[in-house]
Design a protein around this motif. Structure first.
Motif, PDB file in Angstrom:
ATOM      1  N   PHE A  76       0.824  -1.209   0.000  1.00  0.00           N
ATOM      2  CA  PHE A  76       0.000   0.000   0.000  1.00  0.00           C
ATOM      3  C   PHE A  76       0.859   1.261   0.000  1.00  0.00           C
ATOM      4  CE2 PHE A  76      -2.520  -3.419   1.751  1.00  0.00           C
ATOM      5  CZ  PHE A  76      -3.692  -3.320   1.013  1.00  0.00           C
ATOM      6  N   GLY A  77       2.117   1.110  -0.392  1.00  0.00           N
ATOM      7  CA  GLY A  77       2.991   2.259  -0.529  1.00  0.00           C
ATOM      8  C   GLY A  77       3.636   2.733   0.753  1.00  0.00           C
ATOM      9  N   ILE A  78       3.469   1.977   1.847  1.00  0.00           N
ATOM     10  CA  ILE A  78       4.072   2.339   3.134  1.00  0.00           C
ATOM     11  C   ILE A  78       5.366   1.551   3.302  1.00  0.00           C
ATOM     12  CG2 ILE A  78       3.759   2.315   5.636  1.00  0.00           C
ATOM     13  CD1 ILE A  78       0.732   2.446   5.083  1.00  0.00           C
ATOM     14  N   GLY A 117      10.946  -8.232  -0.185  1.00  0.00           N
ATOM     15  CA  GLY A 117      10.309  -9.108  -1.168  1.00  0.00           C
ATOM     16  C   GLY A 117      11.290  -9.824  -2.075  1.00  0.00           C
ATOM     17  N   GLU A 118      12.597  -9.605  -1.846  1.00  0.00           N
ATOM     18  CA  GLU A 118      13.638 -10.197  -2.709  1.00  0.00           C
ATOM     19  C   GLU A 118      13.298 -10.005  -4.182  1.00  0.00           C
ATOM     20  OE1 GLU A 118      15.916 -13.613  -2.140  1.00  0.00           O
ATOM     21  OE2 GLU A 118      15.369 -13.837  -0.050  1.00  0.00           O
ATOM     22  N   MET A 142       9.301  -1.237  -7.184  1.00  0.00           N
ATOM     23  CA  MET A 142       8.090  -1.181  -6.373  1.00  0.00           C
ATOM     24  C   MET A 142       7.057  -0.234  -6.984  1.00  0.00           C
ATOM     25  SD  MET A 142       8.425  -3.261  -3.851  1.00  0.00           S
ATOM     26  CE  MET A 142       6.965  -2.735  -2.980  1.00  0.00           C
ATOM     27  N   PHE A 143       7.541   0.919  -7.456  1.00  0.00           N
ATOM     28  CA  PHE A 143       6.619   1.921  -7.987  1.00  0.00           C
ATOM     29  C   PHE A 143       6.631   1.985  -9.518  1.00  0.00           C
ATOM     30  CE2 PHE A 143       7.778   3.314  -3.714  1.00  0.00           C
ATOM     31  CZ  PHE A 143       6.525   3.527  -3.154  1.00  0.00           C
ATOM     32  N   ILE A 182       4.588  -2.852  -8.036  1.00  0.00           N
ATOM     33  CA  ILE A 182       4.150  -3.908  -7.120  1.00  0.00           C
ATOM     34  C   ILE A 182       3.143  -3.328  -6.133  1.00  0.00           C
ATOM     35  CG2 ILE A 182       4.921  -5.441  -5.257  1.00  0.00           C
ATOM     36  CD1 ILE A 182       7.513  -5.830  -6.803  1.00  0.00           C
ATOM     37  N   VAL A 183       3.333  -2.046  -5.797  1.00  0.00           N
ATOM     38  CA  VAL A 183       2.392  -1.355  -4.908  1.00  0.00           C
ATOM     39  C   VAL A 183       0.992  -1.358  -5.529  1.00  0.00           C
ATOM     40  CG1 VAL A 183       1.810   0.883  -3.911  1.00  0.00           C
ATOM     41  CG2 VAL A 183       4.175   0.098  -3.885  1.00  0.00           C
ATOM     42  N   LEU A 184       0.000  -1.783  -4.744  1.00  0.00           N
ATOM     43  CA  LEU A 184      -1.408  -1.835  -5.168  1.00  0.00           C
ATOM     44  C   LEU A 184      -1.618  -2.731  -6.387  1.00  0.00           C
ATOM     45  CD1 LEU A 184      -2.460   1.905  -4.672  1.00  0.00           C
ATOM     46  CD2 LEU A 184      -2.882  -0.032  -3.148  1.00  0.00           C
ATOM     47  N   ASN A 185      -0.758  -3.733  -6.545  1.00  0.00           N
ATOM     48  CA  ASN A 185      -0.868  -4.676  -7.658  1.00  0.00           C
ATOM     49  C   ASN A 185      -1.282  -6.036  -7.086  1.00  0.00           C
ATOM     50  OD1 ASN A 185      -0.443  -6.520  -9.765  1.00  0.00           O
ATOM     51  ND2 ASN A 185       1.221  -5.293 -10.627  1.00  0.00           N
TER      52      ASN A 185
END
Length: 441
Positions: free
Chosen positions: A244-246, A296-297, A334-335, A339-342
């Motif tokens: 969730f981007g945190i 998350g490696e 990640m962004f 991966i965020v919100l995916n």
């Protein structure tokens, strides 16, 4: 309907709660306060590597050149760094917390907290009658106590300042002098309170304040956090918050760092004393084996996109994220992927680190792989190298390679799904642009 309710619970309850935790002044103070300790840990680790470098020929050569006690001499530098991390953490946490409040001199608050921390430590008397503070209590052994003092004593200090329990000097007085006089009343109250508390505890079976903290707080928390179950729970929340981007590692690390750094200090002390390494889970266990390539490696995913992606989009992200991933930086992926919100990528992002925790723990617990030596390898050290340095054995590097392969195998089918979706979208866009160009002609 149930799915909507579940999503509403996550969005409306869990995410705001996690966001508040991440922004909490006390968690931020813990995170930033511990950052003050990291240079000492890294510097001390360099000297530990010098004294414990895992090549027999090197050790024999050093002994022949500098004498049989050369490792003890090198250890002086390790003592000067590792054995004051509790004291420095107390100062750093107190300073960062006090700085977050208005109208409080953070330096004065941190000095008072340091005095309170030292007052809680029982003194040791040698055979000659000399009394001194045991150095080990200022290091990792006193880290949990330093955390509590840094937080609670600072809050008490701030409360008294805000209650205006202080001397006010004229504006003509230099600020440094004015701050010193402002700290007199709250400082005296704190030191007197801790002094009375220490005297009172001396009449109980605990005898000392550190014993209370160890029995009531440190041991139970360490028993949970130092196990595979504690590592699994912590890692789940790291991944969950990241989705969730945190920054999950920062939030969870602020809570678990005192435990994991304490475990690290115990390992370092055991290595120095030529005793068996006691702990499997430590800060290096997480940093160098679970977070190799980032949370998350994702290093294996980044390299897949770089070398095997057929879509232009994923290949471009792979070029952007590949090099940082080697140095354990994964924000680009990640962004960028994202991966965020995916929801698709959420599955391997959670599963891979949990599997890695299990593989790493079992490998070290059974003795197949050497345990971490308490050496704080800089977090940007590339995998393989960091595994070797952290354990002082080639088995650490091999374990990182195994984790990379297993993680890659889990990531691969999801990478293929993302690549096919991106390729399909690119084809649709290309076909649309071609049709529009043909219509214009």
């Amino acid at each position: 309907m149930s799915e909507k309710k579940e999503n509403g619970f996550v969005q409306n309850t869990l995410i705001p709660l996690a966001g508040k935790m991440a922004a909490s002044r006390h968690l931020v103070a813990l995170r930033d306060g511990f950052a003050l300790v990291m240079p000492l840990i890294i510097i001390g680790s360099v000297f530990m590597i010098v004294s414990q470098f895992p090549i027999p020929a090197y050790i024999n050569w050093m002994s022949s050149v500098f004498g049989p006690n050369w490792a003890t001499v090198v250890g002086w530098a390790t003592n000067a760094t590792f054995n004051i991390i509790g004291m420095v953490a107390c100062i750093g946490i107190s300073y960062q917390l006090a700085k977050s409040y208005d109208g409080v001199d953070a330096l004065s608050a941190s000095i008072i907290s340091l005095g309170a921390f030292l007052l809680t430590i029982p003194l040791t008397t040698d055979k000659a009658g000399n009394t001194f503070v045991p150095l080990t209590m200022l290091g990792s052994m006193g880290l949990f106590e330093a955390l509590l003092v840094g937080l609670f004593i600072t809050d008490f200090y701030v409360w008294m300042i805000h209650k205006n329990w202080q001397f006010h000097m004229p504006d003509t007085v230099p600020p440094a002098v004015g701050n010193a006089f402002s700290a007199l009343i709250p400082g005296f109250a704190i030191i007197a309170l801790v002094w009375l508390l220490r005297i009172g505890i001396g009449f109980t079976f605990f005898k000392t304040i550190p014993n209370i903290i160890t029995v009531i707080l440190a041991k139970p928390l360490t028993a949970v956090g130092g196990t595979i179950w504690g590592a699994l729970v912590a890692e789940f929340f790291v991944s969950f918050l990241w989705l969730f981007g945190i920054h999950g590692a920062n939030v969870v690390g602020g809570i678990m760092a005192p435990i994991w750094l304490g475990q690290m200090g115990q390992n370092a002390a055991a290595v120095k004393a030529n005793k068996p390494i006691p702990n499997v889970v430590s800060q290096q266990f997480v940093d160098n084996f679970v977070h190799a390539g980032g949370s998350g490696e994702t290093i294996s995913l980044a390299l897949m996109m770089l070398f095997f992606a057929k879509s232009a989009n994923l290949k471009a992200i792979g070029r952007l994220a590949g090099a940082p991933a080697i140095f354990n930086i994964n924000e680009p992926i990640m962004f960028g992927l994202p991966i965020v919100l995916n929801p698709v990528m959420a599955i391997p992002f959670i599963v891979v680190p949990l599997v890695t925790v299990i593989i790493t723990y079992v490998s070290m617990k059974t003795g197949i792989v050497a345990r971490t030596m308490g050496i704080a390898v800089p977090w940007t050290t590339p995998p393989i190298i960091s595994g070797w340095l952290a354990t002082g054995h080639i088995s650490g590097a091999v374990l990182q390679l195994v984790n990379f392969v297993v993680g890659g195998a889990i990531w691969y089918p999801f990478f293929k799904i993302a690549d096919r979706q991106a390729l399909k979208q690119e084809k649709e866009i290309a076909d649309k642009e071609a049709a529009e160009a043909a219509a214009k002609n």
